[in-house]
Structure formats: C-alpha cells, structure tokens
Motif scaffolding. Structure first.
Motif, PDB file in Angstrom:
ATOM      1  N   LYS A 113       0.827  -1.199   0.000  1.00  0.00           N
ATOM      2  CA  LYS A 113       0.000   0.000   0.000  1.00  0.00           C
ATOM      3  C   LYS A 113       0.872   1.264   0.000  1.00  0.00           C
ATOM      4  O   LYS A 113       0.548   2.238  -0.667  1.00  0.00           O
ATOM      5  CB  LYS A 113      -0.902  -0.008   1.237  1.00  0.00           C
ATOM      6  CG  LYS A 113      -1.826   1.168   1.351  1.00  0.00           C
ATOM      7  CD  LYS A 113      -2.658   1.079   2.608  1.00  0.00           C
ATOM      8  CE  LYS A 113      -3.431   2.345   2.835  1.00  0.00           C
ATOM      9  NZ  LYS A 113      -4.110   2.353   4.134  1.00  0.00           N
ATOM     10  N   ASP A 114       1.985   1.243   0.729  1.00  0.00           N
ATOM     11  CA  ASP A 114       2.894   2.387   0.777  1.00  0.00           C
ATOM     12  C   ASP A 114       3.578   2.633  -0.567  1.00  0.00           C
ATOM     13  O   ASP A 114       3.935   3.759  -0.892  1.00  0.00           O
ATOM     14  CB  ASP A 114       3.986   2.184   1.833  1.00  0.00           C
ATOM     15  CG  ASP A 114       3.431   2.078   3.236  1.00  0.00           C
ATOM     16  OD1 ASP A 114       2.399   2.712   3.519  1.00  0.00           O
ATOM     17  OD2 ASP A 114       4.034   1.350   4.052  1.00  0.00           O
ATOM     18  N   LEU A 115       3.784   1.582  -1.341  1.00  0.00           N
ATOM     19  CA  LEU A 115       4.574   1.664  -2.565  1.00  0.00           C
ATOM     20  C   LEU A 115       3.755   1.870  -3.829  1.00  0.00           C
ATOM     21  O   LEU A 115       4.300   1.787  -4.930  1.00  0.00           O
ATOM     22  CB  LEU A 115       5.424   0.394  -2.708  1.00  0.00           C
ATOM     23  CG  LEU A 115       6.428   0.167  -1.579  1.00  0.00           C
ATOM     24  CD1 LEU A 115       7.078  -1.194  -1.717  1.00  0.00           C
ATOM     25  CD2 LEU A 115       7.458   1.262  -1.543  1.00  0.00           C
ATOM     26  N   VAL A 116       2.479   2.168  -3.698  1.00  0.00           N
ATOM     27  CA  VAL A 116       1.617   2.343  -4.865  1.00  0.00           C
ATOM     28  C   VAL A 116       2.150   3.453  -5.775  1.00  0.00           C
ATOM     29  O   VAL A 116       2.162   3.322  -6.990  1.00  0.00           O
ATOM     30  CB  VAL A 116       0.167   2.646  -4.436  1.00  0.00           C
ATOM     31  CG1 VAL A 116      -0.673   3.124  -5.592  1.00  0.00           C
ATOM     32  CG2 VAL A 116      -0.447   1.424  -3.798  1.00  0.00           C
ATOM     33  N   SER A 117       2.641   4.549  -5.195  1.00  0.00           N
ATOM     34  CA  SER A 117       3.112   5.667  -6.005  1.00  0.00           C
ATOM     35  C   SER A 117       4.591   5.555  -6.373  1.00  0.00           C
ATOM     36  O   SER A 117       5.144   6.476  -6.956  1.00  0.00           O
ATOM     37  CB  SER A 117       2.852   6.987  -5.284  1.00  0.00           C
ATOM     38  OG  SER A 117       3.516   6.996  -4.033  1.00  0.00           O
TER      39      SER A 117
END
Length: 121
Positions: A87-91
């Motif tokens: 979730k943290d690495l989506v961007s």
C-alpha cells in the motif's frame, strides 16, 4: 494569494473591462499549470533515485533503538530502516515490499527545481 496582486492590478488598468482582464489573468495561471505539470513530472522521474532495499521485513533480524527507530545490521554497522508495505509503494513503481535504508533514496525534487530555475535564467 498569488492571484491577488496581478488580478487587482489588471482590474485597475482596465476599469471598463475588469471581467475580461480577470479572466485573462486566471487563464494565464491555468495555462502555466497545464504546461508545467508534464515537464515537472518528466524531470521528477529523471532525477528520482530509488532507496536501497535491505530485504524482506519478516526474515531479517532487527532491533529497535531507544528512540523507537528500527535498526538493521548491514555490513557490521547498524543502519536505520523503514518498512514499506504494498500500500505504501503504490506511487513508487518498481519497488517491492520490505525494508529500505532510511536516507538512501531521493525523490529528485531539489534537482528538478534547480533545473527549472536554471531554465528561467
């Protein structure tokens, strides 16, 4: 706040056509954003440096420092790491879930702004 000075000045310069002057000024700000956004995104991608991947969050031995920082021993020294979930690495495309060394990456903002500043000079 950036609109107030130019719009107010234009309204005093064109008292008979205040609406047109205001519209043209606002159109200029919007047009600048339309042009600048793709350029900024391209420069940010070019100057971005991915952080150093330290490993999976589950398999590595780690300790927590007195200040609450998560520490990991790499190469005989303790370095601070941060856990990143999917979730943290989506961007951040291309990165995987796990631990990353704090301070090892760069989003490229300083280099992008320096490049844009040099282009204005």
């Amino acid at each position: 706040l950036g609109y107030l000075a130019p719009v107010g000045l234009l309204m005093s310069w064109f008292p008979e056509r205040r609406g047109m002057a205001t519209g043209m000024a606002i159109m200029g700000f919007g047009g600048g954003a339309i042009v600048a956004t793709p350029v900024m995104e391209m420069l940010l991608r070019a100057f971005r440096i991915a952080p150093t991947f330290a490993g999976n969050a589950e398999g590595l031995g780690r300790s927590v420092g007195a200040d609450g920082a998560r520490l990991l021993e790499i190469g005989g020294s303790q370095v601070e790491v941060v856990a990143a979930s999917t979730k943290d690495l989506v961007s951040f495309p291309g990165l995987q879930e796990g631990l990353y060394v704090v301070g090892s990456g760069d989003v490229g903002l300083a280099s992008t702004l320096a490049c844009l500043g040099a282009s204005y000079a």
